[in-house]
Scaffold this motif. Structure first.
Motif, PDB file in Angstrom:
ATOM      1  N   GLU A  62      17.626 -46.194 -13.611  1.00 13.64           N
ATOM      2  CA  GLU A  62      17.435 -44.772 -13.186  1.00 13.64           C
ATOM      3  C   GLU A  62      18.430 -43.785 -13.982  1.00 13.64           C
ATOM      4  O   GLU A  62      18.087 -42.608 -14.337  1.00 13.64           O
ATOM      5  CB  GLU A  62      17.873 -44.471 -11.584  1.00 13.64           C
ATOM      6  N   VAL A  63      19.555 -44.385 -14.238  1.00 17.23           N
ATOM      7  CA  VAL A  63      20.327 -43.691 -15.204  1.00 17.23           C
ATOM      8  C   VAL A  63      19.905 -43.342 -16.541  1.00 17.23           C
ATOM      9  O   VAL A  63      19.825 -42.348 -17.209  1.00 17.23           O
ATOM     10  CB  VAL A  63      21.749 -44.049 -15.521  1.00 17.23           C
ATOM     11  N   LEU A  64      19.196 -44.492 -17.039  1.00 17.15           N
ATOM     12  CA  LEU A  64      18.594 -44.567 -18.460  1.00 17.15           C
ATOM     13  C   LEU A  64      17.493 -43.713 -18.426  1.00 17.15           C
ATOM     14  O   LEU A  64      17.216 -42.896 -19.440  1.00 17.15           O
ATOM     15  CB  LEU A  64      18.349 -46.004 -18.762  1.00 17.15           C
ATOM     16  N   VAL A  65      16.551 -43.670 -17.488  1.00 19.75           N
ATOM     17  CA  VAL A  65      15.574 -42.567 -17.305  1.00 19.75           C
ATOM     18  C   VAL A  65      16.027 -41.188 -17.438  1.00 19.75           C
ATOM     19  O   VAL A  65      15.361 -40.321 -18.148  1.00 19.75           O
ATOM     20  CB  VAL A  65      14.638 -42.928 -16.266  1.00 19.75           C
ATOM     21  N   GLU A  66      17.028 -41.053 -16.590  1.00 18.33           N
ATOM     22  CA  GLU A  66      17.551 -39.343 -16.688  1.00 18.33           C
ATOM     23  C   GLU A  66      18.312 -39.183 -18.111  1.00 18.33           C
ATOM     24  O   GLU A  66      17.974 -38.200 -18.484  1.00 18.33           O
ATOM     25  CB  GLU A  66      18.801 -39.598 -15.482  1.00 18.33           C
ATOM     26  N   SER A  67      18.638 -40.244 -18.704  1.00 25.85           N
ATOM     27  CA  SER A  67      19.420 -39.838 -19.934  1.00 25.85           C
ATOM     28  C   SER A  67      18.013 -39.641 -20.868  1.00 25.85           C
ATOM     29  O   SER A  67      18.177 -38.572 -21.795  1.00 25.85           O
ATOM     30  CB  SER A  67      19.935 -41.296 -20.694  1.00 25.85           C
ATOM     31  N   MET A  68      17.151 -40.402 -20.864  1.00 25.78           N
ATOM     32  CA  MET A  68      15.896 -40.138 -21.512  1.00 25.78           C
ATOM     33  C   MET A  68      15.312 -38.537 -21.460  1.00 25.78           C
ATOM     34  O   MET A  68      14.792 -37.819 -22.435  1.00 25.78           O
ATOM     35  CB  MET A  68      14.409 -41.094 -21.461  1.00 25.78           C
ATOM     36  N   LEU A  69      15.370 -38.285 -20.072  1.00 25.46           N
ATOM     37  CA  LEU A  69      14.650 -36.867 -19.898  1.00 25.46           C
ATOM     38  C   LEU A  69      15.717 -35.897 -20.082  1.00 25.46           C
ATOM     39  O   LEU A  69      15.216 -34.440 -20.095  1.00 25.46           O
ATOM     40  CB  LEU A  69      14.583 -37.057 -18.289  1.00 25.46           C
ATOM     41  N   SER A  70      16.920 -35.975 -20.640  1.00 28.11           N
ATOM     42  CA  SER A  70      17.773 -34.925 -21.146  1.00 28.11           C
ATOM     43  C   SER A  70      17.596 -34.464 -22.433  1.00 28.11           C
ATOM     44  O   SER A  70      17.987 -33.731 -22.879  1.00 28.11           O
ATOM     45  CB  SER A  70      19.186 -35.570 -21.172  1.00 28.11           C
ATOM     46  N   THR A  71      16.456 -35.153 -23.285  1.00 28.37           N
ATOM     47  CA  THR A  71      15.914 -34.626 -24.453  1.00 28.37           C
ATOM     48  C   THR A  71      15.261 -33.408 -24.406  1.00 28.37           C
ATOM     49  O   THR A  71      14.398 -33.080 -23.658  1.00 28.37           O
ATOM     50  CB  THR A  71      15.014 -35.986 -24.805  1.00 28.37           C
ATOM     51  N   ARG A  72      15.755 -32.586 -25.259  1.00 23.52           N
ATOM     52  CA  ARG A  72      15.134 -31.241 -25.448  1.00 23.52           C
ATOM     53  C   ARG A  72      13.851 -31.482 -26.464  1.00 23.52           C
ATOM     54  O   ARG A  72      13.650 -32.173 -27.208  1.00 23.52           O
ATOM     55  CB  ARG A  72      15.972 -30.289 -26.027  1.00 23.52           C
ATOM     56  N   THR A  73      12.859 -30.859 -25.819  1.00 25.49           N
ATOM     57  CA  THR A  73      11.410 -31.121 -26.712  1.00 25.49           C
ATOM     58  C   THR A  73      11.249 -29.576 -27.255  1.00 25.49           C
ATOM     59  O   THR A  73      11.584 -28.542 -26.851  1.00 25.49           O
ATOM     60  CB  THR A  73      10.395 -31.413 -25.514  1.00 25.49           C
ATOM     61  N   GLY A  74      10.168 -29.887 -28.366  1.00 21.55           N
ATOM     62  CA  GLY A  74       9.607 -28.593 -28.924  1.00 21.55           C
ATOM     63  C   GLY A  74       9.813 -28.761 -30.468  1.00 21.55           C
ATOM     64  O   GLY A  74      10.243 -29.752 -30.766  1.00 21.55           O
ATOM     65  N   GLU A  75       9.504 -27.806 -31.095  1.00 19.67           N
ATOM     66  CA  GLU A  75       9.425 -27.827 -32.434  1.00 19.67           C
ATOM     67  C   GLU A  75      10.842 -28.044 -33.241  1.00 19.67           C
ATOM     68  O   GLU A  75      10.851 -28.438 -34.257  1.00 19.67           O
ATOM     69  CB  GLU A  75       8.452 -26.700 -33.273  1.00 19.67           C
ATOM     70  N   ASP A  76      11.829 -27.474 -32.539  1.00 19.53           N
ATOM     71  CA  ASP A  76      13.198 -27.358 -33.290  1.00 19.53           C
ATOM     72  C   ASP A  76      13.889 -28.795 -32.466  1.00 19.53           C
ATOM     73  O   ASP A  76      14.954 -29.128 -32.936  1.00 19.53           O
ATOM     74  CB  ASP A  76      13.917 -26.250 -32.625  1.00 19.53           C
ATOM     75  N   HIS A  77      13.289 -29.399 -31.629  1.00 22.12           N
ATOM     76  CA  HIS A  77      14.025 -30.669 -31.096  1.00 22.12           C
ATOM     77  C   HIS A  77      13.098 -31.848 -31.219  1.00 22.12           C
ATOM     78  O   HIS A  77      12.801 -32.234 -32.473  1.00 22.12           O
ATOM     79  CB  HIS A  77      14.466 -30.255 -29.598  1.00 22.12           C
ATOM     80  N   TYR A  78      12.541 -32.496 -30.258  1.00 23.00           N
ATOM     81  CA  TYR A  78      11.743 -33.574 -30.500  1.00 23.00           C
ATOM     82  C   TYR A  78      10.208 -33.332 -29.679  1.00 23.00           C
ATOM     83  O   TYR A  78      10.098 -32.538 -28.720  1.00 23.00           O
ATOM     84  CB  TYR A  78      12.205 -34.648 -29.188  1.00 23.00           C
ATOM     85  N   PRO A  79       9.366 -33.483 -30.733  1.00 26.08           N
ATOM     86  CA  PRO A  79       9.371 -34.136 -31.712  1.00 26.08           C
ATOM     87  C   PRO A  79       9.633 -33.506 -32.905  1.00 26.08           C
ATOM     88  O   PRO A  79       9.963 -34.085 -33.943  1.00 26.08           O
ATOM     89  CB  PRO A  79       7.932 -34.910 -31.866  1.00 26.08           C
ATOM     90  N   GLY A  80       9.540 -32.168 -33.036  1.00 28.09           N
ATOM     91  CA  GLY A  80       9.365 -31.232 -34.288  1.00 28.09           C
ATOM     92  C   GLY A  80       8.271 -30.689 -34.541  1.00 28.09           C
ATOM     93  O   GLY A  80       7.213 -30.748 -33.571  1.00 28.09           O
ATOM     94  N   ASP A  81       7.911 -29.992 -35.302  1.00 34.71           N
ATOM     95  CA  ASP A  81       6.925 -29.356 -35.607  1.00 34.71           C
ATOM     96  C   ASP A  81       5.916 -30.333 -36.645  1.00 34.71           C
ATOM     97  O   ASP A  81       6.427 -31.531 -37.049  1.00 34.71           O
ATOM     98  CB  ASP A  81       6.995 -27.999 -36.692  1.00 34.71           C
ATOM     99  N   LEU A  82       4.579 -30.242 -36.530  1.00 35.65           N
ATOM    100  CA  LEU A  82       3.284 -30.903 -37.157  1.00 35.65           C
ATOM    101  C   LEU A  82       2.794 -30.271 -38.212  1.00 35.65           C
ATOM    102  O   LEU A  82       2.568 -29.122 -38.331  1.00 35.65           O
ATOM    103  CB  LEU A  82       2.425 -31.161 -35.704  1.00 35.65           C
ATOM    104  N   VAL A  83       2.687 -31.079 -39.181  1.00 36.69           N
ATOM    105  CA  VAL A  83       1.965 -30.589 -40.429  1.00 36.69           C
ATOM    106  C   VAL A  83       0.720 -31.378 -40.602  1.00 36.69           C
ATOM    107  O   VAL A  83       0.811 -32.664 -40.722  1.00 36.69           O
ATOM    108  CB  VAL A  83       2.870 -30.511 -41.654  1.00 36.69           C
ATOM    109  N   ALA A  84      -0.444 -30.751 -40.614  1.00 36.35           N
ATOM    110  CA  ALA A  84      -1.627 -31.335 -40.912  1.00 36.35           C
ATOM    111  C   ALA A  84      -1.697 -31.751 -42.244  1.00 36.35           C
ATOM    112  O   ALA A  84      -1.159 -31.113 -43.368  1.00 36.35           O
ATOM    113  CB  ALA A  84      -2.716 -30.686 -40.726  1.00 36.35           C
ATOM    114  N   ALA A  85      -2.197 -33.249 -42.779  1.00 34.24           N
ATOM    115  CA  ALA A  85      -2.509 -33.512 -44.180  1.00 34.24           C
ATOM    116  C   ALA A  85      -3.937 -33.847 -44.223  1.00 34.24           C
ATOM    117  O   ALA A  85      -4.630 -34.474 -43.547  1.00 34.24           O
ATOM    118  CB  ALA A  85      -1.721 -34.627 -44.339  1.00 34.24           C
ATOM    119  N   ARG A  86      -4.460 -33.758 -45.443  1.00 36.81           N
ATOM    120  CA  ARG A  86      -5.803 -34.150 -45.893  1.00 36.81           C
ATOM    121  C   ARG A  86      -5.985 -35.695 -45.873  1.00 36.81           C
ATOM    122  O   ARG A  86      -7.115 -36.211 -45.514  1.00 36.81           O
ATOM    123  CB  ARG A  86      -6.349 -33.493 -47.433  1.00 36.81           C
ATOM    124  N   ASP A  87      -5.065 -36.140 -46.406  1.00 43.43           N
ATOM    125  CA  ASP A  87      -5.089 -37.712 -46.651  1.00 43.43           C
ATOM    126  C   ASP A  87      -4.755 -38.326 -45.465  1.00 43.43           C
ATOM    127  O   ASP A  87      -4.118 -37.882 -44.440  1.00 43.43           O
ATOM    128  CB  ASP A  87      -3.865 -38.217 -47.527  1.00 43.43           C
TER     129      ASP A  87
END
Length: 350
Positions: free
Chosen positions: A200-225
Motif C-alpha cells: 500500500e505504501v508503494l502504491v501511494e508512492s506511485m500516486l505521488s507522481t505529478r502528471t502533465g506535460e511538464d512532469h510525467y509523461p511529458g509533451d507528445l510530438v507526432a511523427a510521420r514515420d
C-alpha cells in the motif's frame, strides 16, 4: 495513510535549486549512501533497504522533482536528466555530504550516470539497479545506440500508455484495470506472483507522481514515420529520450569510481525485450504496421549498458554485474537480503 516505516524520518531540505524531501534513518551517522528512485515512484521505495544497511553507513533517499514531497518544478527534457541530477548534487551540497555512495534504480540509474559523467569526484561508488540504458529509453537499435530516426523517434512522452497515465492522474488505488498503478506494479515492477512488503505504501508512492506535460509523461510530438510519435522537450519520459539523454563516453572520466550493476534477470521494463519499448511491441504484433527488425528492432537495453560499462573497464575503471535470477525490475523489493549483501560489497570498495 502513514507511509513512513518505523525508524524512518522525513524532512524537507532547502537547496540552491529547490526544496527537496529526504528520508533518513533516525539517528544514523556514518558514510552517506544516497538512494535515487525510479520513474513513477519516490523515496518510499527505498525504506526497507535503508533500514537494512548496517551501522557505519548513513542512508538517505531523495524525492526527485515532480515526485513525492519535493517541489514539483517543471522538467526541461532537452537537458536529458540534468535537472534531476543537478537537484541531487545541490542536495548533497546543502547537507554537506561530501562524495557519497550513490544508488540509482531505473531512471534513478540514469540520474546517477549523469552525475558521474559530470563530476566523478562527487561519487564514492555508483550502484546502478536495473538502470535506464546509457542511450536512453526507446528509439535506438544496436549496442551502440543508433537512433531509429530523427529527434527521438519512437521515444518520449508519446510512448506512455494513455490509460495508465489517466488512472495515475486520477489517483486510482484499485486493482480493477490491468493498467492501474497497483496492477502495473504487481505485473512489471516486480515479477509475478510476488506481492512486495508494504504494497500500500508503494502504491501511494506511485500516486505521488505529478502528471502533465511538464512532469510525467511529458509533451507528445507526432511523427510521420512509424510508430508515429517522437520526443518532445518537456517532462520525464522525454528527458530519457535518446536525442536528449546519451552517455556513451563514460570511459573518458577521471577518476573512475567503482560501479556495481545490479539487475533482475526477468525484468520486463529495462530489457532487451522491454514491453514498454514501442519497437518491441511492434515486433510482437501489439502495435500495427511495424516496419520490421531491419529498421526498427527492439532496443537492446541490457546489451547497451554492458557495452558502455565494458568500455569503462577497458579504460581502467571497474564494474561488477550482479544478476538475480527469477527477479524483475526491483531487486531491492524482491530479494532484499541478497540486494543488501551485494550493495555492501560495492560500498566496501569505496
Amino acid at each position: 495513510m502513514i507511509t513512513l516505516l518505523p525508524g524512518i524520518v522525513a524532512r524537507r531540505v532547502p537547496t540552491e535549486r529547490l526544496t527537496a524531501n529526504v528520508l533518513e534513518v533516525d539517528g544514523r551517522t556514518g558514510t552517506p549512501v544516497l538512494f535515487v528512485h525510479g520513474n513513477v515512484s519516490s523515496s518510499l521505495f527505498w525504506q526497507r533497504t535503508m533500514l537494512d544497511l548496517p551501522e557505519g553507513y548513513r542512508p538517505l533517499a531523495v524525492d526527485l522533482r515532480g515526485f513525492g514531497d519535493t517541489d514539483p518544478l517543471p522538467v526541461d527534457a532537452t537537458r536529458g536528466l540534468r535537472d534531476h541530477a543537478e537537484d541531487v548534487v545541490a542536495l548533497v551540497r546543502a547537507l554537506d555530504l561530501g562524495s557519497p555512495h550513490l544508488v540509482g534504480w531505473s531512471m534513478g540509474g540514469g540520474v546517477v550516470l549523469r552525475i558521474l559523467r559530470a563530476d566523478p569526484t562527487a561519487v564514492r561508488t555508483a550502484t546502478l539497479v536495473n538502470p535506464v540504458s546509457p542511450y536512453g529509453f526507446g528509439g535506438t537499435r544496436g549496442v551502440d545506440g543508433e537512433p531509429l530516426g530523427p529527434a527521438g523517434l519512437g521515444a518520449g512522452g508519446g510512448a506512455a500508455n494513455p490509460d495508465f497515465v489517466r488512472l495515475l492522474a486520477a489517483g486510482d488505488r484499485s486493482d480493477d484495470s490491468p493498467l492501474s498503478p497497483r496492477q502495473v506494479l504487481l505485473s512489471y515492477y516486480v515479477k509475478p506472483p510476488l506481492r512486495p512488503a508494504d504494497l500500500e505504501v508503494l502504491v501511494e508512492s506511485m500516486l505521488s507522481t505529478r502528471t502533465g506535460e511538464d512532469h510525467y509523461p511529458g509533451d507528445l510530438v507526432a511523427a510521420r514515420d512509424w510508430p508515429g510519435v517522437a520526443a518532445g522537450g518537456r517532462g520525464v519520459l522525454n528527458s530519457m529520450a535518446p536525442n536528449h539523454f546519451r552517455i556513451d563516453d563514460l570511459h573518458t572520466i577521471s577518476p573512475k569510481p567503482p560501479i556495481c550493476w545490479i539487475r533482475g534477470a526477468d525484468d520486463q521494463i529495462v530489457s532487451d525485450a522491454s514491453v514498454f519499448d514501442l519497437a518491441f511491441l511492434g515486433s510482437v504484433g501489439a502495435l500495427p504496421d511495424w516496419p520490421g527488425a531491419g529498421t526498427h528492432p527492439p532496443q537492446p537495453m541490457v546489451a547497451q549498458t554492458r557495452a558502455v560499462l565494458e568500455r569503462y573497464a577497458r579504460a581502467g575503471g571497474t564494474f561488477d554485474e550482479v544478476v538475480f535470477p527469477d527477479t524483475g525490475h526491483s531487486p531491492h523489493l524482491e530479494r532484499p537480503a541478497e540486494f543488501v549483501a551485494a550493495l555492501r560489497e560495492i560500498l566496501a570498495k569505496g
